[in-house]
Design a protein around this motif. Structure first.
Motif, PDB file in Angstrom:
ATOM      1  N   VAL A 172     -20.013 -66.952  -1.091  1.00  0.00           N
ATOM      2  CA  VAL A 172     -19.007 -66.524  -0.106  1.00  0.00           C
ATOM      3  C   VAL A 172     -19.617 -65.521   0.868  1.00  0.00           C
ATOM      4  O   VAL A 172     -19.315 -65.531   2.076  1.00  0.00           O
ATOM      5  N   ALA A 173     -20.497 -64.649   0.365  1.00  0.00           N
ATOM      6  CA  ALA A 173     -21.146 -63.685   1.254  1.00  0.00           C
ATOM      7  C   ALA A 173     -22.011 -64.388   2.287  1.00  0.00           C
ATOM      8  O   ALA A 173     -22.121 -63.949   3.445  1.00  0.00           O
ATOM      9  N   ALA A 174     -22.603 -65.480   1.886  1.00  0.00           N
ATOM     10  CA  ALA A 174     -23.448 -66.236   2.804  1.00  0.00           C
ATOM     11  C   ALA A 174     -22.631 -67.114   3.742  1.00  0.00           C
ATOM     12  O   ALA A 174     -23.138 -67.537   4.792  1.00  0.00           O
ATOM     13  N   ARG A 175     -21.369 -67.403   3.381  1.00  0.00           N
ATOM     14  CA  ARG A 175     -20.515 -68.266   4.199  1.00  0.00           C
ATOM     15  C   ARG A 175     -19.195 -67.529   4.457  1.00  0.00           C
ATOM     16  O   ARG A 175     -18.160 -67.857   3.857  1.00  0.00           O
ATOM     17  N   PRO A 176     -19.166 -66.522   5.294  1.00  0.00           N
ATOM     18  CA  PRO A 176     -17.993 -65.662   5.477  1.00  0.00           C
ATOM     19  C   PRO A 176     -16.780 -66.374   6.048  1.00  0.00           C
ATOM     20  O   PRO A 176     -15.671 -65.846   5.961  1.00  0.00           O
ATOM     21  N   LEU A 179     -12.934 -70.729   4.033  1.00  0.00           N
ATOM     22  CA  LEU A 179     -11.586 -70.402   3.553  1.00  0.00           C
ATOM     23  C   LEU A 179     -11.426 -70.719   2.074  1.00  0.00           C
ATOM     24  O   LEU A 179     -10.940 -69.891   1.291  1.00  0.00           O
ATOM     25  N   GLN A 180     -11.852 -71.920   1.659  1.00  0.00           N
ATOM     26  CA  GLN A 180     -11.689 -72.321   0.268  1.00  0.00           C
ATOM     27  C   GLN A 180     -12.506 -71.423  -0.646  1.00  0.00           C
ATOM     28  O   GLN A 180     -12.069 -71.078  -1.750  1.00  0.00           O
ATOM     29  N   GLY A 181     -13.700 -71.010  -0.183  1.00  0.00           N
ATOM     30  CA  GLY A 181     -14.507 -70.113  -1.005  1.00  0.00           C
ATOM     31  C   GLY A 181     -13.819 -68.779  -1.226  1.00  0.00           C
ATOM     32  O   GLY A 181     -13.854 -68.232  -2.337  1.00  0.00           O
ATOM     33  N   HIS A 182     -13.176 -68.250  -0.195  1.00  0.00           N
ATOM     34  CA  HIS A 182     -12.464 -66.975  -0.359  1.00  0.00           C
ATOM     35  C   HIS A 182     -11.227 -67.126  -1.255  1.00  0.00           C
ATOM     36  O   HIS A 182     -10.878 -66.212  -2.006  1.00  0.00           O
ATOM     37  N   ILE A 183     -10.572 -68.257  -1.183  1.00  0.00           N
ATOM     38  CA  ILE A 183      -9.430 -68.503  -2.079  1.00  0.00           C
ATOM     39  C   ILE A 183      -9.881 -68.490  -3.536  1.00  0.00           C
ATOM     40  O   ILE A 183      -9.261 -67.865  -4.407  1.00  0.00           O
ATOM     41  N   LEU A 184     -10.994 -69.192  -3.804  1.00  0.00           N
ATOM     42  CA  LEU A 184     -11.524 -69.205  -5.176  1.00  0.00           C
ATOM     43  C   LEU A 184     -11.984 -67.814  -5.606  1.00  0.00           C
ATOM     44  O   LEU A 184     -11.756 -67.395  -6.757  1.00  0.00           O
ATOM     45  N   LEU A 185     -12.617 -67.086  -4.679  1.00  0.00           N
ATOM     46  CA  LEU A 185     -13.097 -65.754  -5.017  1.00  0.00           C
ATOM     47  C   LEU A 185     -11.924 -64.825  -5.349  1.00  0.00           C
ATOM     48  O   LEU A 185     -12.004 -64.023  -6.290  1.00  0.00           O
ATOM     49  N   THR A 186     -10.836 -64.933  -4.585  1.00  0.00           N
ATOM     50  CA  THR A 186      -9.646 -64.115  -4.872  1.00  0.00           C
ATOM     51  C   THR A 186      -9.154 -64.367  -6.282  1.00  0.00           C
ATOM     52  O   THR A 186      -8.878 -63.431  -7.051  1.00  0.00           O
ATOM     53  N   GLN A 187      -9.042 -65.621  -6.661  1.00  0.00           N
ATOM     54  CA  GLN A 187      -8.514 -65.975  -7.984  1.00  0.00           C
ATOM     55  C   GLN A 187      -9.409 -65.446  -9.095  1.00  0.00           C
ATOM     56  O   GLN A 187      -8.932 -64.841 -10.067  1.00  0.00           O
ATOM     57  N   HIS A 188     -10.708 -65.638  -8.950  1.00  0.00           N
ATOM     58  CA  HIS A 188     -11.608 -65.283 -10.043  1.00  0.00           C
ATOM     59  C   HIS A 188     -11.847 -63.776 -10.117  1.00  0.00           C
ATOM     60  O   HIS A 188     -12.057 -63.237 -11.225  1.00  0.00           O
ATOM     61  N   GLU A 189     -11.815 -63.078  -9.004  1.00  0.00           N
ATOM     62  CA  GLU A 189     -11.918 -61.620  -9.049  1.00  0.00           C
ATOM     63  C   GLU A 189     -10.689 -61.028  -9.755  1.00  0.00           C
ATOM     64  O   GLU A 189     -10.804 -60.078 -10.540  1.00  0.00           O
ATOM     65  N   ALA A 190      -9.552 -61.600  -9.489  1.00  0.00           N
ATOM     66  CA  ALA A 190      -8.331 -61.136 -10.164  1.00  0.00           C
ATOM     67  C   ALA A 190      -8.395 -61.443 -11.655  1.00  0.00           C
ATOM     68  O   ALA A 190      -8.013 -60.619 -12.489  1.00  0.00           O
ATOM     69  N   ARG A 204      -9.242 -61.645   3.663  1.00  0.00           N
ATOM     70  CA  ARG A 204     -10.069 -62.574   4.445  1.00  0.00           C
ATOM     71  C   ARG A 204      -9.430 -63.963   4.497  1.00  0.00           C
ATOM     72  O   ARG A 204      -9.522 -64.653   5.522  1.00  0.00           O
ATOM     73  N   VAL A 205      -8.740 -64.353   3.410  1.00  0.00           N
ATOM     74  CA  VAL A 205      -8.030 -65.636   3.400  1.00  0.00           C
ATOM     75  C   VAL A 205      -6.978 -65.655   4.498  1.00  0.00           C
ATOM     76  O   VAL A 205      -6.839 -66.640   5.249  1.00  0.00           O
ATOM     77  N   ILE A 206      -6.223 -64.550   4.621  1.00  0.00           N
ATOM     78  CA  ILE A 206      -5.168 -64.477   5.643  1.00  0.00           C
ATOM     79  C   ILE A 206      -5.781 -64.472   7.044  1.00  0.00           C
ATOM     80  O   ILE A 206      -5.267 -65.108   7.967  1.00  0.00           O
ATOM     81  N   GLN A 211      -2.328 -68.208  11.911  1.00  0.00           N
ATOM     82  CA  GLN A 211      -0.883 -68.458  11.924  1.00  0.00           C
ATOM     83  C   GLN A 211      -0.421 -69.291  10.721  1.00  0.00           C
ATOM     84  O   GLN A 211       0.776 -69.357  10.444  1.00  0.00           O
ATOM     85  N   ALA A 212      -1.343 -69.932  10.024  1.00  0.00           N
ATOM     86  CA  ALA A 212      -0.955 -70.789   8.901  1.00  0.00           C
ATOM     87  C   ALA A 212      -0.725 -70.003   7.617  1.00  0.00           C
ATOM     88  O   ALA A 212      -0.323 -70.580   6.601  1.00  0.00           O
ATOM     89  N   ALA A 213      -0.969 -68.683   7.620  1.00  0.00           N
ATOM     90  CA  ALA A 213      -0.768 -67.875   6.420  1.00  0.00           C
ATOM     91  C   ALA A 213       0.704 -67.888   6.020  1.00  0.00           C
ATOM     92  O   ALA A 213       1.594 -67.699   6.855  1.00  0.00           O
ATOM     93  N   THR A 214       0.958 -68.123   4.746  1.00  0.00           N
ATOM     94  CA  THR A 214       2.328 -68.271   4.245  1.00  0.00           C
ATOM     95  C   THR A 214       2.822 -66.980   3.598  1.00  0.00           C
ATOM     96  O   THR A 214       2.066 -66.019   3.412  1.00  0.00           O
ATOM     97  N   ALA A 215       4.106 -66.986   3.226  1.00  0.00           N
ATOM     98  CA  ALA A 215       4.683 -65.848   2.506  1.00  0.00           C
ATOM     99  C   ALA A 215       3.982 -65.651   1.168  1.00  0.00           C
ATOM    100  O   ALA A 215       3.795 -64.508   0.715  1.00  0.00           O
ATOM    101  N   ASP A 216       3.578 -66.765   0.532  1.00  0.00           N
ATOM    102  CA  ASP A 216       2.838 -66.661  -0.731  1.00  0.00           C
ATOM    103  C   ASP A 216       1.517 -65.918  -0.532  1.00  0.00           C
ATOM    104  O   ASP A 216       1.123 -65.096  -1.371  1.00  0.00           O
TER     105      ASP A 216
END
Length: 408
Positions: A172-176, A179-190, A204-206, A211-216
């Motif tokens: 993810v650091a190499a590919r800032p 989007l999908q990489g940051h989603i996976l990183l969020t899940q696994h860091e948590a 970073r996901v948001i 504009q496509a960012a959701t309430a979730d």
């Protein structure tokens, strides 16, 4: 000042009552000597009557009078001695009163200084609302809260998982802009308990979603920020929650944390309204709904409201958001009438359709709160007959009766 005047007057009133009791002395039964005196006087009168009728002679009458008179003198001397030794002296009573006053007044002051709020000024509603708004405006920021929070215990990760997580971070650091990489990183860091890194990745996901960012997405970001701050909801987390509710005003997790934020900033009354509405809309098994129901009684106590039966648990439609807002503006008499109507409807439903023991227990407890003890007793007796073969149900009924103050 008014508080101290009233407190001192109450303490003096109690001490005065105790002092009056001591000065008045003890009320004892009639001494034996007094009874003997009445008997002897009756005997003297009887001697005169017997002499007048000629039953006894003058010499015998005189001898009997002498003996009775001797007994009267002895009884009178005994009664005087009993009076002299009955009860403490006046000096002892005065000293006792002084000690009682010292204990009552001094003890009350000492207890207040130890457990009270010395010097705390009066707090009218307007002042408390202004203080709550000030607390909300000036509360610590996210970074300061994270520095003060107790850091979570690092989770023991399997070596293979830790290696994969590190590889994901490097990728993810190499590919800032992945989007999908940051989603996976969020899940696994948590999952690893690294909430600060998790919410950084979620930010970073948001940003990448635009504009496509959701309430979730925003609710997930707020939750991770709250976890990183040890449960504290910072102004930054509040802004994220507001963004989530702007996209979906009925979003359950965001409304749950919004109510929690209100409770943390001194507005349990507003938090209670938000949570009641959120719990009513929560689908079965929703974790935020269960969390609200587990804390709702305590929040109702802090808000100073009656936490009636859960409409969703009773299988009945609950009040709308407009109803809750209208109830907040009611007078105490109008609110009591509304609660009475809810209780009456539950009672009518149980009488006509029946219901589980939980409903009967809620009705008994609610009647106890409303002060309708006899009606609560009648409902309890009916429920005990209905669930006579169900020990678990009877335990619920007994617990509700104990809460209502009508336990046998």
């Amino acid at each position: 000042m008014t508080f101290w005047v009233i407190s001192c007057l109450i303490a003096l009133l109690v001490a005065g009552f105790l002092g009056y009791t001591l000065l008045r002395g003890r009320r004892a039964d009639e001494p034996t000597a007094a009874y003997d005196l009445r008997v002897y006087r009756e005997q003297l009168a009887g001697v005169d009557r017997d002499l007048a009728r000629g039953v006894i002679g003058e010499a015998d009458a005189e001898r009997v009078r002498t003996e009775i008179s001797r007994r009267i003198l002895a009884a009178d001397a005994q009664m005087q001695g009993d009076r002299a030794t009955s009860g403490p002296s006046r000096g002892v009573s005065v000293v006792s009163i002084a000690i009682v006053m010292l204990i009552v007044i001094g003890g009350a002051l000492a207890m207040y200084y130890r457990t009270g709020a010395v010097g705390l000024p009066d707090q009218p509603l307007t002042a408390r609302l202004a203080l709550a708004e000030e607390v909300r405006t000036n509360r610590p920021a996210q970074e300061a809260a994270e520095a003060l929070a107790t850091p979570p215990q690092p989770r023991q990760l399997e070596e293979s998982y830790a290696t994969l997580l590190q590889q994901l971070r490097d990728t993810v650091a190499a590919r800032p802009n992945d989007l999908q990489g940051h989603i996976l990183l969020t899940q696994h860091e948590a999952n690893a308990g690294n909430f600060k890194a998790a919410y950084a990745a979620q930010q970073r996901v948001i940003e990448l979603s635009v504009q496509a960012a959701t309430a979730d997405d925003y609710s997930d970001l707020a939750e991770k920020m709250i976890l990183a701050a040890g449960g504290y909801i910072s102004p930054e987390a509040e802004q994220v929650l507001a963004a989530a509710l702007e996209r979906d005003p009925r979003h359950g997790p965001a409304r749950y944390y919004w109510g929690q934020m209100l409770a943390q900033t001194g507005r349990p009354d507003l938090a209670y309204r938000v949570w009641v509405d959120t719990a009513r809309d929560a689908p079965a098994g929703a974790p935020w709904g269960d969390a609200i129901r587990a804390q709702l009684d305590e929040l109702a106590f802090r808000a100073g409201v009656f936490n009636g039966p859960d409409p969703s648990a009773l299988g009945q439609p609950g009040p709308s958001q407009e109803d809750v807002a209208a109830a907040a503006e009611m007078t105490p008499e109008e609110r009591q009438e509304m609660i009475q109507g809810m209780v009456d409807r539950l009672s009518d439903r149980l009488a006509t359709e029946g219901g589980p023991p939980q409903d009967w227990a809620r009705l008994i407890a609610a009647l106890g709160v409303l002060g309708q003890a006899q009606r609560a007793i009648d409902i309890r007796d009916e429920a005990e007959i209905l669930f006579a073969d169900n020990p678990e149900a009877l335990e619920m009924i007994d617990a509700a009766a104990l809460q209502a103050g009508i336990a046998q």
